[in-house]
Structures are given as structure tokens and as C-alpha cells.
Design a protein around this motif. Structure first.
Motif, PDB file in Angstrom:
ATOM      1  N   LEU A 208       8.030  11.667   3.982  1.00  0.00           N
ATOM      2  CA  LEU A 208       6.785  11.489   3.241  1.00  0.00           C
ATOM      3  C   LEU A 208       6.285  10.050   3.373  1.00  0.00           C
ATOM      4  CD1 LEU A 208       5.192  13.565   1.581  1.00  0.00           C
ATOM      5  CD2 LEU A 208       6.207  12.585  -0.472  1.00  0.00           C
ATOM      6  N   ALA A 209       7.213   9.090   3.349  1.00  0.00           N
ATOM      7  CA  ALA A 209       6.819   7.685   3.499  1.00  0.00           C
ATOM      8  C   ALA A 209       6.277   7.413   4.901  1.00  0.00           C
ATOM      9  CB  ALA A 209       8.016   6.780   3.203  1.00  0.00           C
ATOM     10  N   ASP A 210       6.914   7.978   5.932  1.00  0.00           N
ATOM     11  CA  ASP A 210       6.419   7.800   7.300  1.00  0.00           C
ATOM     12  C   ASP A 210       5.035   8.412   7.470  1.00  0.00           C
ATOM     13  OD1 ASP A 210       8.706   6.458   8.007  1.00  0.00           O
ATOM     14  OD2 ASP A 210       9.707   8.226   8.835  1.00  0.00           O
ATOM     15  N   LEU A 211       4.839   9.601   6.915  1.00  0.00           N
ATOM     16  CA  LEU A 211       3.532  10.245   7.001  1.00  0.00           C
ATOM     17  C   LEU A 211       2.466   9.417   6.291  1.00  0.00           C
ATOM     18  CD1 LEU A 211       4.576  13.948   6.330  1.00  0.00           C
ATOM     19  CD2 LEU A 211       3.578  13.078   8.451  1.00  0.00           C
ATOM     20  N   ASP A 212       2.818   8.842   5.162  1.00  0.00           N
ATOM     21  CA  ASP A 212       1.852   8.040   4.420  1.00  0.00           C
ATOM     22  C   ASP A 212       1.471   6.783   5.196  1.00  0.00           C
ATOM     23  OD1 ASP A 212       0.375   7.284   1.932  1.00  0.00           O
ATOM     24  OD2 ASP A 212       1.837   5.671   1.912  1.00  0.00           O
ATOM     25  N   GLU A 213       2.450   6.131   5.824  1.00  0.00           N
ATOM     26  CA  GLU A 213       2.132   4.931   6.605  1.00  0.00           C
ATOM     27  C   GLU A 213       1.212   5.261   7.769  1.00  0.00           C
ATOM     28  OE1 GLU A 213       4.446   1.724   9.442  1.00  0.00           O
ATOM     29  OE2 GLU A 213       5.443   2.415   7.614  1.00  0.00           O
ATOM     30  N   THR A 214       1.494   6.358   8.472  1.00  0.00           N
ATOM     31  CA  THR A 214       0.623   6.780   9.571  1.00  0.00           C
ATOM     32  C   THR A 214      -0.762   7.127   9.046  1.00  0.00           C
ATOM     33  OG1 THR A 214       2.546   7.643  10.758  1.00  0.00           O
ATOM     34  CG2 THR A 214       0.385   8.400  11.478  1.00  0.00           C
TER      35      THR A 214
ATOM     36  N   ARG B   3       0.825  -1.209   0.000  1.00  0.00           N
ATOM     37  CA  ARG B   3       0.000   0.000   0.000  1.00  0.00           C
ATOM     38  C   ARG B   3       0.859   1.259   0.000  1.00  0.00           C
ATOM     39  NH1 ARG B   3      -5.077   1.551   2.132  1.00  0.00           N
ATOM     40  NH2 ARG B   3      -5.284   3.796   1.833  1.00  0.00           N
ATOM     41  N   THR B   4       1.934   1.252   0.766  1.00  0.00           N
ATOM     42  CA  THR B   4       2.729   2.472   0.934  1.00  0.00           C
ATOM     43  C   THR B   4       3.905   2.573  -0.026  1.00  0.00           C
ATOM     44  OG1 THR B   4       4.054   1.382   2.669  1.00  0.00           O
ATOM     45  CG2 THR B   4       2.105   2.613   3.378  1.00  0.00           C
ATOM     46  N   ALA B   5       4.239   1.476  -0.720  1.00  0.00           N
ATOM     47  CA  ALA B   5       5.409   1.505  -1.605  1.00  0.00           C
ATOM     48  C   ALA B   5       5.325   2.549  -2.713  1.00  0.00           C
ATOM     49  CB  ALA B   5       5.642   0.110  -2.200  1.00  0.00           C
ATOM     50  N   PRO B   6       4.156   2.769  -3.355  1.00  0.00           N
ATOM     51  CA  PRO B   6       4.118   3.762  -4.443  1.00  0.00           C
ATOM     52  C   PRO B   6       4.545   5.160  -4.028  1.00  0.00           C
ATOM     53  CG  PRO B   6       2.182   2.363  -4.534  1.00  0.00           C
ATOM     54  CD  PRO B   6       2.892   2.016  -3.266  1.00  0.00           C
ATOM     55  N   VAL B   7       4.358   5.546  -2.768  1.00  0.00           N
ATOM     56  CA  VAL B   7       4.747   6.892  -2.346  1.00  0.00           C
ATOM     57  C   VAL B   7       6.251   7.083  -2.459  1.00  0.00           C
ATOM     58  CG1 VAL B   7       4.813   8.467  -0.369  1.00  0.00           C
ATOM     59  CG2 VAL B   7       2.739   7.183  -0.877  1.00  0.00           C
TER      60      VAL B   7
END
Length: 540
Positions: free
Chosen positions: A167-173, A130-134
Motif C-alpha cells: 500500500l505504501a509503494d502504491l501510494d508513493e507511485t 506526504r506518504t508517511a500517513p498511509v
């Protein structure tokens, strides 16, 4: 990713329907840059490309308000408190308690639950997909369409720091909890002429929701126990959310994945225990008749203990052979029951459930019957509605929470602030080219047919037809001065009207450079004959 598709959300669909009813299909198509056929598919509730869905989403956006430097009071810098201890053991009751706290806007226990769930392979894989595309999709900073906007965009590329890891950390949260909090650090640049911005993630475990006002607040290390309001876009805080109202209740994956994790973990534990009890054969021994098994104290007799040790060594594999006492018996016990298979079914079903929660599909696990799973492009297409929501939440949060405040603080207002965007490939690009070519062909055929029927075709008519066929720019009629008609000349006529210079140039030859260049072909022939006759005449 080239086949990414999405279905419009209710708000965008309603805005699109209102725009088409008010201004017409082709006008909306031209304004948004989305083909008329794609708009029609969207109005029918069918999937369109993710890029087209994002283009149509502008129809429901409120025009941004220009913000000035006076809107941003320089809030003092704060730092988060120390992180809380990690919970090592989770029961159904503690999981339920953490999820109920998440529903109330208390995120500390839910954050600890999310961290524990990372150890589960099904959750880890689904969340990573789910988060890989970011982290994989290219990004760009798009300037305002003006000279000042382009200059400001060039400054922002150097002055605003948004690390891809943050940005990846924010997306996971955001994916797990439905909301994520960014905190902007202010740093003067080297020459002291501007304020640089650096985005960081504020730990969600220290964030809570006021039950009365439904606003976010946090606690800071500088003032223990004191509430610090989180105001999106005030120059310090940037809030990323999937929904405008209570996103932590509506889109947080942890709410559904928490119990999936518990069921998956219990299934693996039960499967391991069941495979050990049912999958391993047991060896039963019987001593010779008359030999005591236990003594007067209830303990195994030495004879019985040695016999038991021998059987255990055979089962464990530490002994390959043994001597069985005369009169003793041994028997293998193996369970033929298949009840253990229920645990395997539970494990597989929970893995599919995790994929559906995070991705909207379980296609990554392959099809029943041994068929291969889908590739990443098809997976992205199936889950595009969720991924597009992530991209839009991040884009909107960065626009109003980071770049507009930066532009207002450093230049006085936010009118020319750039916009952060994800560069998604457009799988509909080739079909758009074909549609435009077909529209131009229909337009030219219509014009040619009207001329052939003797109808008046002027520029006003062509402009009207171009709008109807969605052709931009409209073709222009040639000016009267540039219009020429073809005239076929006989060879004798050519000799009378074509100059020698023109004839030689048509053959790639240089001009004579004398009076012969301005003669016609006929005149040159007469001049040549006269010169030959003069040369042949006898001298007097």
C-alpha cells in the motif's frame, strides 16, 4: 491529525449544492451525518474536517453496480519484464525528456527520474512527509450492514491480503505519477473452497498509455513485445488514480519536482564551488629580487618550487611554520564579495518549493525569524486536501479493483463486499456532541413553552419539531397509564390510607408476616390498644 481539514472539490460542492436545494439543509445533514453548521461552511467554500469532506463525497458517487461471477473471466497470470537499467547521470535535457514522456503516458524514464530524485534531501523529506500517513494511519475493513455482509467481511480479512508495504509503494507511485497499478495474485485456499487474493504493485515503468484510446496497457515477460490491456476491476488489475482523465498530466508531483531537483542540485554544487573559491583565503608569494622563477625550459626553478611547496603546505595546514627567504614577500588574498549568498537563497527556495509541491505548504521548514515549524497535526491539517485525495484514491481503487471482484468470484455477486477504509480521527466529534445537546435543549424548551401556554402537544407535533431541530430519535410522550400526578397527604390521612407493610418497607423494615401487614396505621394503633387492654384486665 485531529485538526485535519479540507475544502470540497468542485464535483462534491456541486453535488452538495444540488442536494441541499432539492432536499433541504437539515435533511442532507441527517443523511450524511455531517452537522448543519459544517454543511453551511462547505457551501460557503470554507474548510471543513477531512472526515466530513469524505462523508459529503458520497453525494456525488454513482450507486455501485452489483457484479456477478460471470463478469470475471479467469485471465491468465502474467509477470512483469525485467527492470530497466538505472540512469546514473541526468542533465536538464534528459530531465525534460523524461517529463515530456510522462505527459504522453510513457512512464519508464519518469520512474528512473523519480528514483534518482530520492537522493536529494529536499525531495526525500517532502515525499516522506506526504506518504508517511498511509503507513501510520490505522485501517479497517468495514462490513456491509447485514448479517451476510458481516460474515463476508470476516472471510475477507483472512482471504484478501493487502500488505501495508505494498500500500505504501502504491501510494508513493500514485503521488509521483498520478497513477499506480496494482496486480492481484490468485491463490486457492488450503481446502480449495475459495480463491484468495494478494495485492502486489505492477512496475509502472512497463506501463504505457495508448494515444488513441487513452487506455492503459503493459508488457509481460511471458509474451515479449505483446500488449497486455490493463482493465481495472477485472479480477487481476486495480488502477489507483487521482483523476478520472489523464491523471499523469494533472497531479503527478514528478512533473514539477523534476526541475526543482535539478535547480536544488545545481545550487548545492555552485554553493560548494563558491564557498571554496570565496571562502578560503589564498597565499601569494613573491621571490627575492633577481631570483628566477622559471628556467630556460619554462619550468619552475628548484628555488621557486621549494618556495611554492612551502606556501601550499601553510595553506593546506600540513605545516604550522616555515622560513621565508630573505627578500621574499607573502600576501594573504581574501574575497570580500557576498555573491556566494545567492546560492544559499537558491537552495532554500528550492527546498520550500519541494515542500509546496508535495505537501501544499512549506510550513514544515519553519517560519522566517527563527520561529519553530508546525507539529505533525497542523502539518496534516494544512496538507489535508492532498492527503485526503490519496486516501480516497486508494480506498476507491481497493473497493472496485480488489474487494468487489473477490466477493463476486467467491460468493456469486458483489452486493455484500466489504470496504477498506482509513480510520481518521474526527476533530469535530466534540463540537457535534455539543450541537446535538444544544438541539435537544432547544426542543425540550420549545415543548415546555407550548405546554405552559396551554397548547396541544401530541406525538405528531413532537416528531415534526424533532425533524426541524435535527434531533434523532424524537422524544416519546409517556402513555396515559404511566402518567401519575403528585398528591400531598396530611399525616392524619397517611394514617388512614397507608398500609403497615408499605410504611415498614419505606423505612427499610421487613413485613410482620401476619394480618397486621394489611392494616392501616390507624387500624394497627387500635389493634395494639386492644391487645394492651386485654392484657391489663384482671383474670376472672
Amino acid at each position: 491529525m485531529r485538526n485535519a481539514t479540507a475544502i470540497l472539490c468542485p464535483d462534491t460542492y456541486s453535488a452538495l449544492r444540488s442536494a441541499v436545494d432539492a432536499r433541504g439543509l437539515r435533511t442532507v445533514s441527517r443523511e450524511t451525518g455531517v452537522s448543519a453548521s459544517s454543511v453551511t461552511r462547505a457551501l460557503k467554500g470554507k474548510a471543513i474536517t477531512a472526515r466530513n469532506a469524505e462523508a459529503l463525497a458520497v453525494l456525488r458517487r454513482v450507486p455501485p453496480r452489483t457484479r456477478t461471477a460471470e463478469d470475471f473471466a479467469r485471465a491468465p497470470r502474467v509477470t512483469p519484464p525485467q527492470p530497466r537499467d538505472v540512469r546514473m547521470s541526468w542533465s536538464i535535457e534528459t530531465i525534460r525528456g523524461a517529463l515530456e514522456a510522462q505527459m504522453r503516458g510513457r512512464f519508464a524514464d519518469a520512474v528512473r527520474l523519480r528514483e534518482a530524485m530520492t537522493r536529494d534531501d529536499a525531495i526525500f523529506v517532502a515525499r516522506s512527509n506526504r506518504t508517511a500517513p498511509v503507513t501510520a494511519v490505522a485501517t479497517a475493513l468495514v462490513a456491509h450492514d447485514s448479517a451476510r455482509g458481516r460474515a463476508l467481511c470476516a472471510r475477507a480479512r483472512l482471504s484478501v491480503q493487502i500488505p501495508r508495504t505494498v500500500l505504501a509503494d502504491l501510494d508513493e507511485t500514485l503521488v509521483e505519477h498520478g497513477v499506480a497499478i496494482g496486480y492481484v495474485e490468485h491463490e486457492p485456499n488450503a481446502d480449495g473452497t475459495a480463491i484468495d487474493f494478494r495485492l502486489t504493485e505492477w512496475p509502472l515503468e512497463h506501463v504505457e498509455v495508448d494515444p488513441q484510446t487513452q487506455t492503459l496497457y503493459t508488457y509481460a515477460a511471458e509474451e515479449p513485445g505483446a500488449r497486455v490491456p490493463i482493465v481495472h476491476g477485472d479480477g487481476r488489475w486495480a488502477v489507483f488514480r487521482h483523476r478520472a482523465s489523464k491523471p499523469w498530466r494533472k497531479t503527478a508531483c514528478v512533473l514539477a519536482a523534476g526541475f526543482v531537483w535539478a535547480a536544488h542540485a545545481e545550487g548545492i554544487a555552485d554553493f560548494s564551488a563558491g564557498s571554496r573559491s570565496h571562502g578560503l583565503a589564498k597565499l601569494l608569494g613573491e621571490l627575492p629580487e633577481g631570483v628566477d622563477v622559471v628556467d630556460a625550459n619554462g619550468m619552475l626553478t628548484p628555488y621557486a618550487q621549494r618556495f611554492l611547496d612551502t606556501l601550499q603546505a601553510l595553506v593546506e595546514g600540513s605545516a604550522n611554520a616555515a622560513v621565508r627567504p630573505a627578500g621574499s614577500r607573502t600576501e594573504w588574498l581574501a574575497s570580500g564579495a557576498s555573491a556566494w549568498q545567492i546560492f544559499l537563497e537558491n537552495i532554500v527556495s528550492r527546498e520550500k518549493a519541494a515542500a509546496r509541491i508535495y505537501l501544499g505548504t512549506d510550513a514544515a521548514l519553519g517560519s522566517v525569524g527563527g520561529a519553530p515549524g508546525v507539529d505533525i497535526a497542523k502539518l496534516f491539517s494544512i496538507a489535508a486536501s492532498k492527503l485526503q485525495g490519496d486516501f480516497e484514491a486508494l480506498t476507491e481503487g481497493l473497493a472496485s479493483g480488489v474487494y468487489e471482484p473477490w466477493a463476486a468470484i467467491n460468493t456469486g455477486d458483489s452486493r455484500y463486499s466489504p470496504r477498506f477504509t482509513f480510520l481518521l480521527p474526527d476533530p469535530d466529534a466534540y463540537s457535534k456532541i455539543e450541537e446535538r445537546a444544544a438541539a435537544r435543549k432547544r426542543l425540550t424548551e420549545t415543548i415546555a413553552g407550548m405546554k405552559a401556554q396551554g397548547l396541544v402537544v401530541d406525538q405528531a407535533l413532537i416528531d415534526t419539531l424533532a425533524r426541524e431541530y435535527s434531533v434523532t430519535p424524537a422524544p416519546r410522550l409517556a402513555s396515559a397509564d404511566s402518567v401519575s400526578s403528585g398528591l400531598v397527604l396530611a399525616p392524619t390521612d397517611i394514617a388512614k390510607v397507608v398500609r403497615v407493610r408499605e410504611a415498614r418497607a419505606s423505612q427499610g423494615l421487613a413485613a410482620f408476616g401476619d394480618e397486621r401487614d394489611d392494616m392501616t396505621i390507624t387500624q394497627l394503633d387500635a389493634w395494639t390498644a386492644a391487645q394492651a387492654a386485654a392484657a391489663a384486665a384482671p383474670a376472672p
